[in-house]
Design a protein around this motif. Structure first.
Motif, PDB file in Angstrom:
ATOM      1  N   LYS A 106       0.818  -1.217   0.000  1.00 17.01           N
ATOM      2  CA  LYS A 106       0.000   0.000   0.000  1.00 17.01           C
ATOM      3  C   LYS A 106       0.849   1.263   0.000  1.00 17.01           C
ATOM      4  N   LEU A 107       2.021   1.194   0.596  1.00 15.27           N
ATOM      5  CA  LEU A 107       2.826   2.383   0.853  1.00 15.27           C
ATOM      6  C   LEU A 107       3.888   2.642  -0.203  1.00 15.27           C
ATOM      7  N   SER A 108       4.498   1.590  -0.718  1.00 12.41           N
ATOM      8  CA  SER A 108       5.678   1.735  -1.572  1.00 12.41           C
ATOM      9  C   SER A 108       5.290   2.119  -2.996  1.00 12.41           C
ATOM     10  N   ASP A 109       6.148   2.929  -3.624  1.00 13.39           N
ATOM     11  CA  ASP A 109       5.947   3.260  -5.034  1.00 13.39           C
ATOM     12  C   ASP A 109       6.938   2.516  -5.935  1.00 13.39           C
ATOM     13  N   ALA A 110       7.617   1.512  -5.376  1.00 16.90           N
ATOM     14  CA  ALA A 110       8.600   0.724  -6.130  1.00 16.90           C
ATOM     15  C   ALA A 110       8.042  -0.671  -6.418  1.00 16.90           C
ATOM     16  N   PRO A 111       8.633  -1.392  -7.377  1.00 16.44           N
ATOM     17  CA  PRO A 111       8.212  -2.777  -7.590  1.00 16.44           C
ATOM     18  C   PRO A 111       8.360  -3.601  -6.322  1.00 16.44           C
ATOM     19  N   LEU A 112       7.404  -4.504  -6.080  1.00 18.33           N
ATOM     20  CA  LEU A 112       7.481  -5.406  -4.940  1.00 18.33           C
ATOM     21  C   LEU A 112       8.430  -6.548  -5.285  1.00 18.33           C
ATOM     22  N   VAL A 113       9.384  -6.807  -4.397  1.00 18.75           N
ATOM     23  CA  VAL A 113      10.411  -7.815  -4.650  1.00 18.75           C
ATOM     24  C   VAL A 113      10.569  -8.706  -3.427  1.00 18.75           C
ATOM     25  N   ALA A 114      10.544 -10.016  -3.648  1.00 17.27           N
ATOM     26  CA  ALA A 114      10.894 -10.999  -2.623  1.00 17.27           C
ATOM     27  C   ALA A 114      12.135 -11.724  -3.131  1.00 17.27           C
ATOM     28  N   SER A 115      13.284 -11.441  -2.531  1.00 13.12           N
ATOM     29  CA  SER A 115      14.563 -11.851  -3.119  1.00 13.12           C
ATOM     30  C   SER A 115      14.824 -13.342  -3.041  1.00 13.12           C
ATOM     31  N   HIS A 116      14.258 -14.022  -2.018  1.00  8.17           N
ATOM     32  CA  HIS A 116      14.527 -15.457  -1.862  1.00  8.17           C
ATOM     33  C   HIS A 116      13.338 -16.133  -1.169  1.00  8.17           C
ATOM     34  N   SER A 117      12.266 -16.299  -1.935  1.00  8.53           N
ATOM     35  CA  SER A 117      11.036 -16.921  -1.447  1.00  8.53           C
ATOM     36  C   SER A 117      10.441 -17.801  -2.537  1.00  8.53           C
ATOM     37  N   ASN A 118       9.561 -18.714  -2.129  1.00 13.18           N
ATOM     38  CA  ASN A 118       8.989 -19.667  -3.067  1.00 13.18           C
ATOM     39  C   ASN A 118       7.467 -19.646  -3.038  1.00 13.18           C
ATOM     40  N   ALA A 119       6.860 -20.609  -3.720  1.00 17.72           N
ATOM     41  CA  ALA A 119       5.408 -20.667  -3.868  1.00 17.72           C
ATOM     42  C   ALA A 119       4.786 -21.447  -2.711  1.00 17.72           C
ATOM     43  N   HIS A 120       3.923 -20.790  -1.948  1.00 17.20           N
ATOM     44  CA  HIS A 120       3.237 -21.430  -0.825  1.00 17.20           C
ATOM     45  C   HIS A 120       2.355 -22.575  -1.306  1.00 17.20           C
ATOM     46  N   ALA A 121       1.842 -22.475  -2.524  1.00 16.37           N
ATOM     47  CA  ALA A 121       0.973 -23.529  -3.058  1.00 16.37           C
ATOM     48  C   ALA A 121       1.708 -24.862  -3.199  1.00 16.37           C
ATOM     49  N   LEU A 122       3.030 -24.814  -3.389  1.00 17.32           N
ATOM     50  CA  LEU A 122       3.822 -26.038  -3.534  1.00 17.32           C
ATOM     51  C   LEU A 122       4.465 -26.472  -2.228  1.00 17.32           C
ATOM     52  N   CYS A 123       4.760 -25.525  -1.359  1.00 17.05           N
ATOM     53  CA  CYS A 123       5.383 -25.809  -0.059  1.00 17.05           C
ATOM     54  C   CYS A 123       4.768 -24.853   0.957  1.00 17.05           C
ATOM     55  N   PRO A 124       3.859 -25.349   1.815  1.00 17.83           N
ATOM     56  CA  PRO A 124       3.125 -24.462   2.718  1.00 17.83           C
ATOM     57  C   PRO A 124       3.936 -24.006   3.930  1.00 17.83           C
ATOM     58  N   HIS A 125       5.100 -23.438   3.661  1.00 17.50           N
ATOM     59  CA  HIS A 125       5.931 -22.864   4.720  1.00 17.50           C
ATOM     60  C   HIS A 125       5.554 -21.400   4.895  1.00 17.50           C
ATOM     61  N   SER A 126       5.621 -20.912   6.135  1.00 16.28           N
ATOM     62  CA  SER A 126       5.271 -19.522   6.406  1.00 16.28           C
ATOM     63  C   SER A 126       6.135 -18.532   5.638  1.00 16.28           C
ATOM     64  N   ARG A 127       7.338 -18.932   5.238  1.00 19.06           N
ATOM     65  CA  ARG A 127       8.249 -18.045   4.504  1.00 19.06           C
ATOM     66  C   ARG A 127       7.883 -17.899   3.032  1.00 19.06           C
ATOM     67  N   ASN A 128       6.987 -18.735   2.544  1.00 17.04           N
ATOM     68  CA  ASN A 128       6.658 -18.707   1.125  1.00 17.04           C
ATOM     69  C   ASN A 128       5.465 -17.802   0.826  1.00 17.04           C
ATOM     70  N   LEU A 129       5.269 -17.507  -0.465  1.00 17.22           N
ATOM     71  CA  LEU A 129       4.308 -16.508  -0.919  1.00 17.22           C
ATOM     72  C   LEU A 129       3.012 -17.154  -1.395  1.00 17.22           C
ATOM     73  N   THR A 130       1.898 -16.607  -0.930  1.00 10.31           N
ATOM     74  CA  THR A 130       0.598 -17.074  -1.394  1.00 10.31           C
ATOM     75  C   THR A 130       0.364 -16.608  -2.829  1.00 10.31           C
ATOM     76  N   ASP A 131      -0.627 -17.202  -3.471  1.00  8.75           N
ATOM     77  CA  ASP A 131      -0.962 -16.785  -4.839  1.00  8.75           C
ATOM     78  C   ASP A 131      -1.346 -15.312  -4.888  1.00  8.75           C
ATOM     79  N   ARG A 132      -2.067 -14.847  -3.877  1.00  5.95           N
ATOM     80  CA  ARG A 132      -2.469 -13.440  -3.854  1.00  5.95           C
ATOM     81  C   ARG A 132      -1.242 -12.529  -3.752  1.00  5.95           C
ATOM     82  N   GLN A 133      -0.258 -12.909  -2.964  1.00  2.25           N
ATOM     83  CA  GLN A 133       0.977 -12.130  -2.879  1.00  2.25           C
ATOM     84  C   GLN A 133       1.722 -12.154  -4.212  1.00  2.25           C
ATOM     85  N   LEU A 134       1.782 -13.319  -4.840  1.00  7.57           N
ATOM     86  CA  LEU A 134       2.432 -13.420  -6.146  1.00  7.57           C
ATOM     87  C   LEU A 134       1.762 -12.487  -7.152  1.00  7.57           C
TER      88      LEU A 134
END
Length: 346
Positions: free
Chosen positions: A212-240
């Motif tokens: 909501k706040l940033s005017d730059a591209p959103l970047v997750a430098s080292h994260s994966n797909a929560h749909a394939l590995c349901p770890h808290s560190r991974n990204l949901t489809d909505r985040q993707l």
């Protein structure tokens, strides 16, 4: 017949500076420059595998090294974090000096491109969890002048800026509150200074606060797909989807904990699991929004990959799954350079 040079890879995350800082005997800079047996990255192995550069993280471990009774890691004191940050930054700059052109600390994408073209490791100064800064952000501004170009507001622990996502499996990333007022000031300052904000250790509320706040591209430098590995560190489809909508990027983490559907820390995890996450995210949000974020020297990677010299095996695995040369170049380096150019400048 001369063997073709490996495809250049620009990587979204490594912890080689922490590994060097923890070296108790010998000269860690000499080890990096001449080659060593431990860890994942040194200059000879980087050149052998085509690792042309990446975000070199400064991370300050928690004082106890383990979580408290609530499962949270305790952050270091600000003064201690600043001292350690300066010590690791000095390691990075000493590497640059002693490498005699083998490694360059880059402050914009033009410098990254020039370094890669000259076969010099293109290092970008990154901080993972900026406990070194107080709420006044004086340290952020000084570190930026020194070359800092990428910041993760938190590691997986709370600090004065936000509440990092704890390591939990299986778990949603929706754990705890988001940005504090100091955290909102940090994001605004990073936007003004053109410092990239890294979302990889943010919990979900913090992610959306930054979106909501940033005017730059959103970047997750080292994260994966929560749909394939349901770890808290991974990204949901909505985040993707949100990352795609800002022209942002996901760097795929090689850590087996974030690859496997069972969450087991097994180094015999097939290299194909990395490919699965690349494929899933490319199909979900487009090939222009996925790259590599190895987490070398900071996690357990598949034995089949082993270290930076093994990157051509990953490229071959991607090619076998149907990635053509254009797609391979995007995943290997072009996507990172594009998002960094939009964030840091040319």
């Amino acid at each position: 017949m001369t063997q073709a040079a490996p495809l250049p890879v620009f990587d979204g995350h490594n912890d080689v500076l922490l590994r060097m800082r923890r070296t108790e005997a010998g000269d860690p800079i000499r080890g990096f420059l001449e080659g060593e047996t431990g860890g994942h990255i040194d200059l000879p192995r980087a050149r052998a595998g085509g690792l042309a550069g990446g975000l070199c993280a400064i991370f300050i471990p928690s004082p106890s090294g383990r979580p408290d009774a609530n499962g949270d890691f305790v952050p270091p004191a600000q003064a201690d974090a600043l001292n350690e940050t300066l010590a690791m930054a000095r390691l990075l700059f000493d590497l640059e000096t002693r490498s005699e052109g083998g490694l360059t600390v880059c402050r914009n994408v033009g410098e990254i491109r020039t370094a890669i073209a000259g076969n010099r490791f293109a290092a970008v100064f990154h901080i993972e969890g900026i406990e070194a800064a107080a709420a006044d952000l004086d340290a952020l501004h000084v570190l930026h002048q020194a070359g800092l170009r990428s910041v993760g507001p938190v590691w997986s622990r709370p600090n004065i800026f936000a509440h990092g996502v704890p390591f939990r499996f299986p778990s949603s990333p929706d754990i705890g509150p988001g940005l504090t007022e100091a955290g909102k000031d940090l994001i605004r300052a990073c936007n003004r200074l053109r410092i990239m904000v890294d979302l990889s250790h943010m919990n979900e509320q913090g992610f959306w606060d930054i979106a909501k706040l940033s005017d730059a591209p959103l970047v997750a430098s080292h994260s994966n797909a929560h749909a394939l590995c349901p770890h808290s560190r991974n990204l949901t489809d909505r985040q993707l989807d949100a990352i795609r909508d800002t022209g942002g990027l996901v760097g795929i983490n090689f850590g087996v904990l974030f690859l496997r559907e069972d969450g087991v820390k097994n180094p015999e995890t097939p290299l194909e699991r990395i490919v699965d996450h690349v494929v899933y995210i490319a199909e979900r949000i487009g090939i222009d929004h996925v790259a590599l974020g190895s987490d070398f020297d900071g996690t357990t990677v598949p034995n089949e990959l082993k270290d930076a010299a093994g990157l051509p095996r990953l490229v071959d695995a991607l090619r076998a799954r149907g990635f053509d040369q254009d797609a391979l170049e995007k995943v290997a380096h072009r996507n990172w350079l594009a998002v960094l150019e939009r964030t840091l400048g040319a």
